[in-house]
Design a protein around this motif. Structure first.
Motif, mmCIF file in Angstrom:
data_model
loop_
_atom_site.group_PDB
_atom_site.id
_atom_site.type_symbol
_atom_site.label_atom_id
_atom_site.label_comp_id
_atom_site.label_asym_id
_atom_site.label_seq_id
_atom_site.Cartn_x
_atom_site.Cartn_y
_atom_site.Cartn_z
ATOM 1 N N ARG A 1 27.923 37.329 21.480
ATOM 2 C CA ARG A 1 28.887 36.476 22.207
ATOM 3 C C ARG A 1 29.571 37.228 23.351
ATOM 4 N N HIS A 2 29.426 38.543 23.372
ATOM 5 C CA HIS A 2 30.179 39.359 24.327
ATOM 6 C C HIS A 2 29.341 40.593 24.620
ATOM 7 N N PHE A 25 37.034 40.889 23.214
ATOM 8 C CA PHE A 25 36.125 40.205 22.291
ATOM 9 C C PHE A 25 36.892 39.398 21.245
ATOM 10 N N ASP A 46 39.997 37.129 23.451
ATOM 11 C CA ASP A 46 39.658 36.265 24.582
ATOM 12 C C ASP A 46 38.473 35.355 24.303
ATOM 13 N N ASP A 47 37.555 35.792 23.436
ATOM 14 C CA ASP A 47 36.423 34.940 23.104
ATOM 15 C C ASP A 47 36.923 33.775 22.253
ATOM 16 N N SER A 48 36.710 32.556 22.705
ATOM 17 C CA SER A 48 37.307 31.389 22.052
ATOM 18 C C SER A 48 36.805 31.193 20.628
ATOM 19 N N THR A 49 35.509 31.451 20.390
ATOM 20 C CA THR A 49 34.965 31.249 19.049
ATOM 21 C C THR A 49 35.545 32.252 18.066
ATOM 22 N N VAL A 50 35.559 33.529 18.456
ATOM 23 C CA VAL A 50 36.067 34.569 17.570
ATOM 24 C C VAL A 50 37.566 34.395 17.365
ATOM 25 N N ARG A 51 38.276 34.168 18.465
ATOM 26 C CA ARG A 51 39.722 34.001 18.363
ATOM 27 C C ARG A 51 40.066 32.803 17.479
ATOM 28 N N PRO A 102 29.597 36.360 14.819
ATOM 29 C CA PRO A 102 29.549 36.722 16.244
ATOM 30 C C PRO A 102 29.645 38.235 16.462
ATOM 31 N N HIS A 131 32.429 44.023 16.535
ATOM 32 C CA HIS A 131 32.291 44.658 17.849
ATOM 33 C C HIS A 131 31.735 46.056 17.636
ATOM 34 N N GLY A 160 29.991 41.417 19.401
ATOM 35 C CA GLY A 160 30.290 41.894 20.737
ATOM 36 C C GLY A 160 29.744 43.293 20.912
#
Length: 380
Positions: free
Chosen positions: A334-335, A361, A364-369, A309, A194, A311
């Motif tokens: 992604r963000h 980021f 909440d972001d499904s890929t990163v999380r 990814p 990020h 952000g």
């Protein structure tokens, strides 16, 4: 650093010798001031009256010991990586399964940039906040080659030493470049990056149709590229030369950084003189004006593209604002968030906005999380 086969990470406490504080006070009292054209304002540079005000407050009103005591409430450590002493703050979340984040400052900032985001972010993340080699308690450097990529490799080693196999990275200014480089050199470890500063250069071969607002942003970038700021040219070309003046004159060091804070912050979200003077004191008391400036000299080296990814948080009063279509040609965005207030020092100016965006980021972001959770579950 290894000792008997073991990596040495040592607790660190800030304790500036009183003689250094007395010397600073004496130098400020003996400042030799230049004259100024009547009604000059900012036309010729930093206004004399404002600088006198800051210098007098630094000399007679500012209390380093009070700020030093406050900073020492944080858990500081040092270790040696690649022959260089590295200082960092390490704040663990109360959640043992939290994702780790490495937060990286820029110039003319320091680890102090993140003081106001430690509390909100440590609810959800383990935080590692290093000082870049050559800056503050990680300075000075003593050899060539401490560029953004080398710093990123040092961060990868630091996170390995601390036992973090998967982690995120965040930064602005040089911290953004270092964070993206970390994603490039350790993609198997970094779940996402990020940034709150992402310059996007013109690309005439991109064949993109940009919006009117993006064209305005790009015009600003072109103007900056055509008119390189004087401070940047000096640090990029002759960091040692400017280092003599900044290391010998506290008022020189004061104005060199105070001008950046004045010009790069949103007038609606000013940074207090106390916080700014603590940052400037850190440069002065560690004599790292020259070594920190060397990063500008070294930073021209190209880095591999960051494959993880990304952000992006764009703040209205930053030096430049990113153009998303151009950024997406280089990064896996992604963000993307746009804020109508805040400037270059987002963590200091609008910490609540930055902390919320970082959380959004990484959590909440499904890929990163998912990337972080899978690795942490498998490590159990």
């Amino acid at each position: 650093m290894n000792s008997g086969g073991k990596t040495v990470i040592k607790p660190f406490r800030i304790d500036i010798p009183q003689a250094d504080l007395d010397d600073l006070n004496d130098r400020l009292a003996r400042t030799r001031w230049p004259d100024e054209v009547a009604d000059a304002g900012w036309d010729y540079g930093f206004p004399l009256a404002r600088l006198r005000e800051l210098a007098e407050h630094w000399r007679s009103g500012y209390d380093w010991r009070a700020h030093e005591a406050e900073l020492n409430r944080l858990p500081h450590f040092t270790t040696e990586i690649d022959g260089q002493n590295i200082h960092f703050v390490h704040v663990r979340s109360s959640n043992p399964d939290a994702l780790a984040l490495v937060l990286t400052h820029g110039w003319p900032g320091s680890f102090l940039e993140f003081l106001d985001v430690i509390e909100p972010l440590s609810r959800d993340f383990h935080l590692v906040i290093p000082s870049i080699p050559g800056f503050g308690f990680s300075g000075p450097t003593h050899e060539r080659g401490w560029d953004i990529v080398r710093v990123a490799r040092a961060w990868a080693e630091l996170m390995h030493r601390l036992g973090y196999e998967r982690y995120g990275a965040q930064g602005g200014d040089f911290g953004a470049g270092i964070s993206l480089a970390l994603g490039a050199v350790a993609p198997e470890r970094v779940v996402g990056v990020h940034v709150n500063y992402l310059p996007t250069r013109p690309d005439p071969d991109a064949g993109l149709e940009l919006s009117g607002s993006d064209e305005v942003r790009l015009a600003k970038v072109k103007q900056l590229m055509a008119n390189r700021p004087p401070y940047q040219a000096l640090q990029a070309l002759t960091p040692q030369t400017i280092g003599y003046a900044l290391t010998d004159s506290p008022v020189g060091q004061l104005v060199w950084i105070a001008e950046r804070f004045a010009q790069w912050t949103d007038p609606r979200t000013p940074i207090s003189d106390e916080r700014m003077l603590t940052d400037i004191s850190l440069y002065w008391l560690t004599a790292t004006a020259a070594s920190s400036a060397r990063l500008t000299y070294e930073a021209a080296r190209r880095i591999e593209r960051c494959p993880v990814p990304v952000g992006v948080a764009v703040f209205a009063h930053d030096i430049t604002q990113s153009v998303r279509p151009l950024a997406e040609r280089l990064y896996d965005i992604r963000h993307w968030s746009e804020f109508d207030r805040g400037g270059h020092f987002a963590a200091m100016e609008v910490p609540e906005l930055l902390a919320a965006d970082v959380r959004g980021f990484f959590l909440d972001d499904s890929t990163v999380r998912g990337a972080g959770l899978v690795e942490r579950e498998s490590a159990r």
